[in-house]
Design a protein around this motif. Structure first.
Motif, short mmCIF file in Angstrom:
data_model
loop_
_atom_site.label_atom_id
_atom_site.label_comp_id
_atom_site.label_asym_id
_atom_site.label_seq_id
_atom_site.Cartn_x
_atom_site.Cartn_y
_atom_site.Cartn_z
N VAL A 5 41.65 62.68 -2.44
CA VAL A 5 40.63 63.94 -1.69
C VAL A 5 41.50 64.84 -1.16
O VAL A 5 42.19 64.44 -0.35
CB VAL A 5 39.55 63.12 -0.78
CG1 VAL A 5 38.87 63.99 0.12
CG2 VAL A 5 38.87 62.03 -1.38
N GLU A 6 41.39 65.93 -1.53
CA GLU A 6 42.20 67.19 -0.82
C GLU A 6 41.68 67.71 0.17
O GLU A 6 40.12 67.69 0.60
CB GLU A 6 42.33 68.21 -1.77
CG GLU A 6 42.93 67.71 -3.37
CD GLU A 6 42.04 67.45 -4.29
OE1 GLU A 6 42.19 68.04 -5.52
OE2 GLU A 6 40.75 67.22 -3.82
N SER A 7 42.34 68.10 1.05
CA SER A 7 41.86 68.89 2.38
C SER A 7 42.87 69.79 2.83
O SER A 7 43.91 69.91 2.40
CB SER A 7 41.57 67.88 3.55
OG SER A 7 42.68 67.03 3.97
N GLY A 8 42.42 70.93 3.64
CA GLY A 8 43.46 71.63 4.48
C GLY A 8 43.42 73.22 3.96
O GLY A 8 44.01 74.06 4.39
N GLY A 9 42.55 73.38 2.99
CA GLY A 9 42.27 74.71 2.50
C GLY A 9 41.50 75.81 3.54
O GLY A 9 41.05 75.15 4.74
N GLY A 10 41.47 76.93 3.44
CA GLY A 10 41.05 77.90 4.03
C GLY A 10 41.29 78.99 3.67
O GLY A 10 41.98 79.70 2.62
N LEU A 11 40.77 80.14 4.65
CA LEU A 11 41.09 81.43 4.45
C LEU A 11 42.03 82.07 5.59
O LEU A 11 41.96 81.90 6.73
CB LEU A 11 39.67 82.51 4.79
CG LEU A 11 39.72 83.97 4.87
CD1 LEU A 11 40.37 84.47 3.46
CD2 LEU A 11 38.39 84.26 5.17
N VAL A 12 43.21 82.59 4.97
CA VAL A 12 44.12 83.03 5.90
C VAL A 12 44.67 84.61 5.47
O VAL A 12 44.39 84.83 4.24
CB VAL A 12 45.53 82.30 5.65
CG1 VAL A 12 45.14 80.95 6.37
CG2 VAL A 12 45.88 82.14 4.37
N GLN A 13 45.45 85.06 6.26
CA GLN A 13 46.21 86.48 5.80
C GLN A 13 47.31 86.22 5.28
O GLN A 13 47.97 85.05 5.38
CB GLN A 13 46.21 87.12 7.21
CG GLN A 13 45.04 87.76 7.86
CD GLN A 13 45.12 88.91 8.71
OE1 GLN A 13 46.17 88.82 9.39
NE2 GLN A 13 44.02 89.63 8.95
N ALA A 14 47.84 87.24 4.46
CA ALA A 14 49.00 87.06 3.65
C ALA A 14 50.23 87.07 4.76
O ALA A 14 50.09 87.54 5.82
CB ALA A 14 49.39 88.61 3.16
N GLY A 15 51.05 86.12 4.42
CA GLY A 15 52.27 85.85 5.26
C GLY A 15 51.94 84.50 6.13
O GLY A 15 52.94 84.14 6.71
N ALA A 16 50.51 83.96 5.91
CA ALA A 16 50.59 82.87 6.84
C ALA A 16 50.77 81.60 6.22
O ALA A 16 51.32 81.51 5.03
CB ALA A 16 48.90 82.95 7.23
N SER A 17 50.66 80.31 6.97
CA SER A 17 50.94 79.13 6.23
C SER A 17 49.72 78.24 6.21
O SER A 17 48.87 78.41 7.10
CB SER A 17 52.12 78.48 7.15
OG SER A 17 53.36 79.24 6.92
N LEU A 18 49.79 77.40 5.48
CA LEU A 18 48.62 76.37 4.99
C LEU A 18 49.29 75.02 4.80
O LEU A 18 50.40 75.04 4.09
CB LEU A 18 47.61 76.59 4.27
CG LEU A 18 46.45 77.56 4.68
CD1 LEU A 18 45.53 77.88 3.50
CD2 LEU A 18 45.55 76.89 5.95
N ARG A 19 49.00 73.81 5.23
CA ARG A 19 49.17 72.53 4.80
C ARG A 19 48.27 71.80 4.20
O ARG A 19 47.22 71.51 4.84
CB ARG A 19 49.90 71.88 5.67
CG ARG A 19 50.56 70.72 5.13
CD ARG A 19 51.48 69.68 6.15
NE ARG A 19 50.45 68.90 6.99
CZ ARG A 19 50.69 67.65 7.50
NH1 ARG A 19 52.15 67.36 7.71
NH2 ARG A 19 50.08 67.17 8.30
N LEU A 20 48.26 71.59 2.95
CA LEU A 20 47.19 70.84 2.01
C LEU A 20 47.61 69.53 2.16
O LEU A 20 48.67 69.03 2.12
CB LEU A 20 47.10 71.37 0.72
CG LEU A 20 46.91 72.78 0.51
CD1 LEU A 20 46.53 73.02 -1.07
CD2 LEU A 20 45.65 73.38 1.08
N SER A 21 46.58 68.52 2.30
CA SER A 21 46.62 67.14 2.33
C SER A 21 46.08 66.50 1.07
O SER A 21 44.69 67.16 0.81
CB SER A 21 46.33 66.61 3.49
OG SER A 21 46.92 67.06 4.65
N CYS A 22 46.48 65.44 0.41
CA CYS A 22 45.92 64.69 -0.44
C CYS A 22 45.91 63.30 -0.21
O CYS A 22 46.97 62.66 -0.44
CB CYS A 22 46.40 64.94 -2.06
SG CYS A 22 45.41 63.95 -3.09
N ALA A 23 44.69 62.81 0.23
CA ALA A 23 44.74 61.39 0.52
C ALA A 23 44.14 60.53 -0.79
O ALA A 23 43.23 60.91 -1.33
CB ALA A 23 43.55 61.06 1.77
#
Length: 127
Positions: A5-23
């Motif tokens: 099960v993945e999580s952590g996605g979203g809408l961000v601006q260029a240059g930003a960071s995100l961390r995806l998780s997969c449980a």
């Protein structure tokens, strides 16, 4: 069987960071090498990153090398994808995948090499 099960996605601006998780749940997580793939609209699913059972070996697509980091916590049964300096071309649905056997780099980059897949999480990067 392994459930992902993945999580952590979203809408961000260029240059930003995100961390995806997969449980992961099911059989012993530490026994599985893991991968992240992505699929943009109208395009084939493509390799992003992979990590060995122990977490000691990692592979990256050239397009994300130096910006993305894959890691694995075998105690928490979770694999992560830290994504920095995001670009609009990183927009896609991101999927995690698992298999029962450790792989060479050539194998790890192949969609057909993985037996188990999550449902995906959307990442959208605006310019």
């Amino acid at each position: 069987q392994v459930q992902l099960v993945e999580s952590g996605g979203g809408l961000v601006q260029a240059g930003a960071s995100l961390r995806l998780s997969c449980a992961a749940s099911g059989r012993t997580f530490s026994s599985y090498p893991m991968g992240w793939f992505r699929q943009a609209p109208g395009k084939e699913r493509e390799f992003v990153a992979a990590i060995s059972r122990s977490g000691g070996t990692t592979y990256y697509a050239d397009s994300v090398k130096g910006r993305f980091t894959i890691s694995k916590n075998n105690i928490k049964n979770t694999v992560y994808l830290q994504m920095n300096s995001l670009k609009p071309e990183d927009t896609a649905v991101y999927y995690c995948a698992a298999d029962r056997y450790d792989m060479t780099r050539a194998q790890a980059t192949g969609v057909m090499s993985y037996d188990y897949w999550g449902q995906g999480t959307q990442v959208t990067v605006s310019s």
